[in-house]
Write a protein that holds these residues in place. Structure first.
Motif, PDB file in Angstrom:
ATOM      1  N   ARG A   1      39.984  36.017  42.115  1.00 20.51           N
ATOM      2  CA  ARG A   1      40.630  35.972  40.516  1.00 20.51           C
ATOM      3  C   ARG A   1      41.619  35.095  40.611  1.00 20.51           C
ATOM      4  NH1 ARG A   1      39.728  41.452  39.357  1.00 20.51           N
ATOM      5  NH2 ARG A   1      41.920  41.555  39.341  1.00 20.51           N
ATOM      6  N   LEU A   2      42.575  35.479  41.027  1.00 21.70           N
ATOM      7  CA  LEU A   2      43.729  35.089  40.606  1.00 21.70           C
ATOM      8  C   LEU A   2      43.936  33.899  40.729  1.00 21.70           C
ATOM      9  CD1 LEU A   2      47.180  35.340  40.182  1.00 21.70           C
ATOM     10  CD2 LEU A   2      47.382  35.595  42.460  1.00 21.70           C
TER      11      LEU A   2
ATOM     12  N   ARG B   1      36.649  35.270  33.629  1.00 23.30           N
ATOM     13  CA  ARG B   1      35.372  36.012  33.679  1.00 23.30           C
ATOM     14  C   ARG B   1      35.581  37.417  31.913  1.00 23.30           C
ATOM     15  NH1 ARG B   1      31.610  35.368  38.725  1.00 23.30           N
ATOM     16  NH2 ARG B   1      32.112  32.881  38.075  1.00 23.30           N
ATOM     17  N   VAL B   2      34.496  37.085  31.641  1.00 20.76           N
ATOM     18  CA  VAL B   2      34.016  38.827  30.665  1.00 20.76           C
ATOM     19  C   VAL B   2      33.182  38.715  30.862  1.00 20.76           C
ATOM     20  CG1 VAL B   2      34.634  39.874  28.804  1.00 20.76           C
ATOM     21  CG2 VAL B   2      35.823  38.067  29.285  1.00 20.76           C
ATOM     22  N   LEU B   3      32.727  40.188  31.463  1.00 19.25           N
ATOM     23  CA  LEU B   3      31.817  41.069  31.798  1.00 19.25           C
ATOM     24  C   LEU B   3      30.961  41.617  30.342  1.00 19.25           C
ATOM     25  CD1 LEU B   3      30.955  41.788  35.158  1.00 19.25           C
ATOM     26  CD2 LEU B   3      30.401  39.735  34.573  1.00 19.25           C
TER      27      LEU B   3
ATOM     28  N   MET C   1      28.423  46.813  38.708  1.00 24.99           N
ATOM     29  CA  MET C   1      28.868  47.512  40.185  1.00 24.99           C
ATOM     30  C   MET C   1      29.669  46.321  40.537  1.00 24.99           C
ATOM     31  SD  MET C   1      29.758  50.588  37.783  1.00 24.99           S
ATOM     32  CE  MET C   1      30.916  50.807  39.847  1.00 24.99           C
ATOM     33  N   ALA C   2      28.499  45.694  41.551  1.00 20.40           N
ATOM     34  CA  ALA C   2      29.835  44.976  42.746  1.00 20.40           C
ATOM     35  C   ALA C   2      29.829  44.313  42.710  1.00 20.40           C
ATOM     36  CB  ALA C   2      28.063  44.619  43.546  1.00 20.40           C
ATOM     37  N   VAL C   3      30.071  43.081  40.413  1.00 23.04           N
ATOM     38  CA  VAL C   3      30.505  42.117  40.346  1.00 23.04           C
ATOM     39  C   VAL C   3      31.914  42.320  39.845  1.00 23.04           C
ATOM     40  CG1 VAL C   3      29.329  40.202  40.558  1.00 23.04           C
ATOM     41  CG2 VAL C   3      29.424  41.531  38.594  1.00 23.04           C
ATOM     42  N   LEU C   4      32.269  43.709  39.710  1.00 23.11           N
ATOM     43  CA  LEU C   4      33.159  43.839  38.298  1.00 23.11           C
ATOM     44  C   LEU C   4      34.733  43.712  39.009  1.00 23.11           C
ATOM     45  CD1 LEU C   4      32.089  48.054  36.991  1.00 23.11           C
ATOM     46  CD2 LEU C   4      32.483  45.836  35.614  1.00 23.11           C
ATOM     47  N   PRO C   5      35.048  43.517  40.377  1.00 20.49           N
ATOM     48  CA  PRO C   5      36.681  43.579  40.733  1.00 20.49           C
ATOM     49  C   PRO C   5      36.880  41.325  40.637  1.00 20.49           C
ATOM     50  CG  PRO C   5      35.006  44.937  42.558  1.00 20.49           C
ATOM     51  CD  PRO C   5      34.288  44.460  41.811  1.00 20.49           C
ATOM     52  N   THR C   6      35.378  40.989  40.186  1.00 22.96           N
ATOM     53  CA  THR C   6      35.402  39.725  39.978  1.00 22.96           C
ATOM     54  C   THR C   6      36.091  38.907  38.599  1.00 22.96           C
ATOM     55  OG1 THR C   6      33.011  39.511  39.258  1.00 22.96           O
ATOM     56  CG2 THR C   6      34.537  39.098  41.723  1.00 22.96           C
TER      57      THR C   6
ATOM     58  N   CYS D   1      38.227  47.422  36.746  1.00 22.03           N
ATOM     59  CA  CYS D   1      38.761  46.068  36.618  1.00 22.03           C
ATOM     60  C   CYS D   1      39.988  46.156  35.566  1.00 22.03           C
ATOM     61  CB  CYS D   1      37.496  46.046  35.416  1.00 22.03           C
ATOM     62  SG  CYS D   1      37.505  44.248  34.778  1.00 22.03           S
ATOM     63  N   PRO D   2      40.770  45.771  35.031  1.00 22.64           N
ATOM     64  CA  PRO D   2      42.034  45.392  34.256  1.00 22.64           C
ATOM     65  C   PRO D   2      41.793  45.685  33.081  1.00 22.64           C
ATOM     66  CG  PRO D   2      41.825  42.926  34.617  1.00 22.64           C
ATOM     67  CD  PRO D   2      41.003  43.620  35.515  1.00 22.64           C
TER      68      PRO D   2
END
Length: 261
Positions: free
Chosen positions: A71-72, A78-80, A194-199, A228-229
Protein backbone atom coordinates in the motif's frame (compact mmCIF):
# COMPACT_ATOMS: atom_id res chain seq x y z
CA UNK A 1 63.47 38.06 -3.36
CA UNK A 2 61.47 39.16 -6.40
CA UNK A 3 57.80 39.94 -6.43
CA UNK A 4 57.20 36.78 -8.45
CA UNK A 5 59.04 34.71 -5.82
CA UNK A 6 56.90 36.26 -3.14
CA UNK A 7 53.71 35.21 -4.91
CA UNK A 8 55.05 31.72 -5.41
CA UNK A 9 55.73 31.34 -1.70
CA UNK A 10 52.29 32.65 -0.90
CA UNK A 11 50.70 30.05 -3.19
CA UNK A 12 52.79 27.28 -1.67
CA UNK A 13 51.73 28.32 1.80
CA UNK A 14 48.11 28.32 0.76
CA UNK A 15 48.40 24.85 -0.73
CA UNK A 16 50.04 23.62 2.44
CA UNK A 17 47.22 25.10 4.45
CA UNK A 18 44.71 23.23 2.30
CA UNK A 19 46.67 20.01 2.67
CA UNK A 20 46.78 20.42 6.43
CA UNK A 21 42.96 20.91 6.46
CA UNK A 22 42.57 17.61 4.67
CA UNK A 23 44.66 15.96 7.38
CA UNK A 24 42.27 17.04 10.16
CA UNK A 25 41.13 14.13 12.32
CA UNK A 26 37.44 13.94 11.48
CA UNK A 27 36.83 11.57 14.37
CA UNK A 28 37.35 14.55 16.65
CA UNK A 29 35.51 16.90 14.31
CA UNK A 30 32.59 14.93 12.90
CA UNK A 31 30.91 18.11 11.71
CA UNK A 32 33.70 18.55 9.15
CA UNK A 33 33.00 15.31 7.32
CA UNK A 34 31.42 15.48 3.90
CA UNK A 35 29.45 12.21 4.22
CA UNK A 36 25.76 12.51 5.13
CA UNK A 37 23.93 9.52 6.55
CA UNK A 38 20.41 9.37 5.18
CA UNK A 39 17.68 8.00 7.44
CA UNK A 40 16.07 4.76 6.25
CA UNK A 41 12.94 5.05 4.14
CA UNK A 42 9.59 3.79 5.34
CA UNK A 43 9.82 0.86 2.90
CA UNK A 44 13.26 -0.07 4.27
CA UNK A 45 11.93 -0.01 7.82
CA UNK A 46 9.06 -2.25 6.78
CA UNK A 47 11.51 -4.66 5.13
CA UNK A 48 13.45 -4.81 8.39
CA UNK A 49 10.27 -5.44 10.37
CA UNK A 50 9.17 -8.17 7.94
CA UNK A 51 12.52 -9.93 8.34
CA UNK A 52 12.11 -9.71 12.10
CA UNK A 53 8.66 -11.34 11.93
CA UNK A 54 10.22 -14.20 9.96
CA UNK A 55 13.00 -14.62 12.51
CA UNK A 56 10.49 -14.68 15.38
CA UNK A 57 8.00 -16.85 13.49
CA UNK A 58 5.23 -14.24 13.44
CA UNK A 59 3.91 -14.95 9.97
CA UNK A 60 0.60 -13.29 10.89
CA UNK A 61 2.31 -9.95 11.48
CA UNK A 62 4.56 -10.46 8.46
CA UNK A 63 1.56 -10.82 6.16
CA UNK A 64 -0.02 -7.62 7.49
CA UNK A 65 3.26 -5.72 7.15
CA UNK A 66 3.63 -6.98 3.58
CA UNK A 67 0.20 -5.59 2.76
CA UNK A 68 1.16 -2.28 4.36
CA UNK A 69 4.35 -2.18 2.28
CA UNK A 70 2.44 -2.74 -0.95
CA UNK A 71 0.00 0.00 0.00
CA UNK A 72 2.87 2.36 0.79
CA UNK A 73 4.52 1.83 -2.60
CA UNK A 74 1.25 2.02 -4.55
CA UNK A 75 0.59 5.60 -5.72
CA UNK A 76 -3.14 4.83 -5.91
CA UNK A 77 -5.39 5.95 -3.03
CA UNK A 78 -7.98 3.22 -2.57
CA UNK A 79 -11.24 4.02 -0.76
CA UNK A 80 -13.63 1.16 0.00
CA UNK A 81 -17.33 2.03 0.06
CA UNK A 82 -18.97 -0.61 2.28
CA UNK A 83 -22.27 -1.26 4.03
CA UNK A 84 -25.28 -3.55 4.16
CA UNK A 85 -27.36 -4.31 1.08
CA UNK A 86 -29.40 -1.50 -0.51
CA UNK A 87 -28.00 1.31 1.65
CA UNK A 88 -27.03 3.59 -1.24
CA UNK A 89 -23.36 2.68 -1.75
CA UNK A 90 -23.52 2.69 -5.54
CA UNK A 91 -25.48 5.94 -5.60
CA UNK A 92 -22.84 7.55 -3.36
CA UNK A 93 -20.03 6.48 -5.71
CA UNK A 94 -21.98 7.84 -8.69
CA UNK A 95 -22.51 11.13 -6.87
CA UNK A 96 -18.83 11.47 -5.98
CA UNK A 97 -17.71 11.08 -9.60
CA UNK A 98 -20.80 12.79 -11.09
CA UNK A 99 -21.42 9.91 -13.49
CA UNK A 100 -23.71 6.81 -13.54
CA UNK A 101 -20.80 4.36 -13.35
CA UNK A 102 -22.30 1.87 -10.87
CA UNK A 103 -25.67 0.25 -11.65
CA UNK A 104 -28.46 1.62 -9.46
CA UNK A 105 -32.07 0.42 -9.33
CA UNK A 106 -34.59 -0.84 -6.83
CA UNK A 107 -34.07 -4.44 -7.96
CA UNK A 108 -30.29 -4.22 -8.39
CA UNK A 109 -27.74 -5.08 -5.71
CA UNK A 110 -23.97 -5.16 -6.19
CA UNK A 111 -22.57 -8.70 -6.48
CA UNK A 112 -19.01 -7.94 -7.65
CA UNK A 113 -16.62 -5.25 -6.34
CA UNK A 114 -16.40 -2.38 -8.82
CA UNK A 115 -13.23 -0.27 -8.93
CA UNK A 116 -13.74 3.23 -10.33
CA UNK A 117 -10.56 4.95 -11.56
CA UNK A 118 -9.53 7.72 -13.89
CA UNK A 119 -9.29 6.99 -17.62
CA UNK A 120 -9.15 9.30 -20.64
CA UNK A 121 -12.20 7.51 -22.10
CA UNK A 122 -15.04 5.57 -20.41
CA UNK A 123 -14.18 1.87 -20.21
CA UNK A 124 -15.03 -1.36 -18.38
CA UNK A 125 -12.78 -4.39 -17.84
CA UNK A 126 -13.91 -7.56 -16.06
CA UNK A 127 -11.18 -9.33 -14.07
CA UNK A 128 -11.51 -13.05 -13.40
CA UNK A 129 -10.15 -15.24 -10.61
CA UNK A 130 -6.76 -14.95 -12.23
CA UNK A 131 -5.61 -11.33 -12.35
CA UNK A 132 -4.49 -11.92 -15.94
CA UNK A 133 -8.01 -12.87 -17.04
CA UNK A 134 -9.13 -9.46 -18.26
CA UNK A 135 -12.11 -8.98 -20.56
CA UNK A 136 -13.25 -5.57 -21.85
CA UNK A 137 -17.03 -5.11 -22.19
CA UNK A 138 -19.21 -2.19 -23.28
CA UNK A 139 -19.91 0.16 -20.39
CA UNK A 140 -23.68 -0.20 -20.87
CA UNK A 141 -23.36 -3.94 -20.11
CA UNK A 142 -21.72 -3.49 -16.71
CA UNK A 143 -24.94 -4.26 -14.78
CA UNK A 144 -25.15 -7.71 -16.39
CA UNK A 145 -21.88 -8.71 -14.73
CA UNK A 146 -21.70 -6.89 -11.38
CA UNK A 147 -25.30 -7.01 -10.10
CA UNK A 148 -27.11 -9.85 -8.34
CA UNK A 149 -29.80 -9.70 -11.02
CA UNK A 150 -27.39 -10.23 -13.90
CA UNK A 151 -24.74 -12.31 -12.10
CA UNK A 152 -26.44 -13.97 -9.11
CA UNK A 153 -23.98 -15.16 -6.50
CA UNK A 154 -21.18 -14.08 -8.84
CA UNK A 155 -21.58 -17.25 -10.90
CA UNK A 156 -19.14 -15.74 -13.42
CA UNK A 157 -16.46 -15.98 -10.71
CA UNK A 158 -15.24 -12.44 -11.24
CA UNK A 159 -12.67 -10.95 -8.91
CA UNK A 160 -13.80 -7.41 -9.67
CA UNK A 161 -14.74 -4.99 -12.44
CA UNK A 162 -12.62 -1.96 -13.35
CA UNK A 163 -14.45 1.12 -14.57
CA UNK A 164 -12.53 4.04 -16.06
CA UNK A 165 -14.06 7.50 -16.35
CA UNK A 166 -12.55 10.89 -17.30
CA UNK A 167 -13.13 12.73 -14.03
CA UNK A 168 -10.75 15.25 -12.45
CA UNK A 169 -11.52 14.01 -8.93
CA UNK A 170 -9.97 10.66 -9.90
CA UNK A 171 -7.01 11.99 -11.89
CA UNK A 172 -4.73 12.24 -8.84
CA UNK A 173 -4.87 8.48 -8.20
CA UNK A 174 -8.13 8.16 -6.25
CA UNK A 175 -9.84 4.78 -6.70
CA UNK A 176 -13.36 4.26 -5.33
CA UNK A 177 -14.41 0.65 -4.71
CA UNK A 178 -18.13 -0.12 -4.66
CA UNK A 179 -18.42 -3.36 -2.67
CA UNK A 180 -21.25 -5.91 -2.31
CA UNK A 181 -23.40 -5.61 0.80
CA UNK A 182 -21.53 -7.09 3.73
CA UNK A 183 -24.53 -8.84 5.30
CA UNK A 184 -22.72 -9.05 8.63
CA UNK A 185 -19.22 -10.15 9.52
CA UNK A 186 -20.09 -13.84 9.25
CA UNK A 187 -21.40 -13.63 5.69
CA UNK A 188 -19.30 -14.48 2.63
CA UNK A 189 -19.39 -10.87 1.41
CA UNK A 190 -18.56 -9.60 4.89
CA UNK A 191 -15.56 -11.92 5.17
CA UNK A 192 -14.25 -10.95 1.73
CA UNK A 193 -14.63 -7.25 2.53
CA UNK A 194 -12.80 -7.69 5.83
CA UNK A 195 -10.00 -9.47 4.00
CA UNK A 196 -9.29 -6.45 1.77
CA UNK A 197 -9.63 -3.81 4.50
CA UNK A 198 -5.85 -3.73 5.19
CA UNK A 199 -5.25 -2.81 1.53
CA UNK A 200 -7.48 0.27 1.76
CA UNK A 201 -6.31 3.79 2.49
CA UNK A 202 -9.79 4.71 3.74
CA UNK A 203 -13.19 3.11 4.32
CA UNK A 204 -16.59 4.76 3.93
CA UNK A 205 -19.37 2.95 5.80
CA UNK A 206 -22.73 3.75 4.22
CA UNK A 207 -26.00 3.34 6.11
CA UNK A 208 -29.39 4.85 5.41
CA UNK A 209 -31.13 6.98 8.00
CA UNK A 210 -34.24 4.79 8.23
CA UNK A 211 -32.96 3.22 11.46
CA UNK A 212 -30.11 3.40 13.94
CA UNK A 213 -26.89 1.53 13.22
CA UNK A 214 -27.51 -2.18 13.52
CA UNK A 215 -25.44 -4.57 15.62
CA UNK A 216 -23.68 -6.08 12.56
CA UNK A 217 -22.89 -2.58 11.27
CA UNK A 218 -21.33 -1.55 14.59
CA UNK A 219 -19.34 -4.80 14.76
CA UNK A 220 -18.05 -4.22 11.24
CA UNK A 221 -17.20 -0.62 12.07
CA UNK A 222 -15.21 -1.59 15.16
CA UNK A 223 -13.18 -4.08 13.14
CA UNK A 224 -12.64 -1.60 10.31
CA UNK A 225 -11.30 1.01 12.73
CA UNK A 226 -8.67 -1.49 13.88
CA UNK A 227 -7.53 -2.40 10.38
CA UNK A 228 -7.72 0.79 8.33
CA UNK A 229 -6.13 4.18 9.08
CA UNK A 230 -9.18 6.26 8.07
CA UNK A 231 -12.86 5.37 8.50
CA UNK A 232 -15.76 7.63 7.56
CA UNK A 233 -19.48 7.13 8.15
CA UNK A 234 -22.10 8.40 5.71
CA UNK A 235 -25.85 8.50 6.36
CA UNK A 236 -27.97 8.35 3.23
CA UNK A 237 -31.66 9.24 2.74
CA UNK A 238 -31.43 12.00 5.34
CA UNK A 239 -33.92 13.98 3.28
CA UNK A 240 -36.51 11.35 4.20
CA UNK A 241 -35.39 11.04 7.84
CA UNK A 242 -33.91 14.46 8.78
CA UNK A 243 -33.80 13.80 12.54
CA UNK A 244 -32.04 10.44 12.34
CA UNK A 245 -28.47 11.77 12.50
CA UNK A 246 -29.08 13.42 15.87
CA UNK A 247 -29.93 10.07 17.49
CA UNK A 248 -27.13 8.05 15.88
CA UNK A 249 -25.12 5.95 18.41
CA UNK A 250 -21.98 6.20 16.33
CA UNK A 251 -20.47 8.67 18.80
CA UNK A 252 -20.17 5.87 21.36
CA UNK A 253 -17.41 4.27 19.25
CA UNK A 254 -15.17 7.31 19.36
CA UNK A 255 -13.23 8.82 22.27
CA UNK A 256 -14.67 12.10 23.58
CA UNK A 257 -13.25 15.21 21.94
CA UNK A 258 -11.33 17.57 24.16
CA UNK A 259 -9.87 20.90 23.08
CA UNK A 260 -6.08 21.12 23.10
CA UNK A 261 -4.33 23.68 25.25
Amino acid sequence: MTELDSHDHTNIASNNDIASDNDVDHNHHPHLTGAVTMPPTAAELLDLAIRATTAYRREDLGARLAVTRRRLLDPEVRVLVVGEFKQGKSMLVNSLVDAPVCPVDDDLATAVPTLVRYAPEPSVVLVGDDEHQRRPVPIDQLARHVSEAGNPGNRERLRHAEVGVPRTVLSGGLCLVDTPGVGGLDSAHGASTMAVLPTADAVILVSDAAQEYTGPELDFLRQAMKMCPTVLCVLTKTDLYPLAAASSPIRTLLPPWRPTA
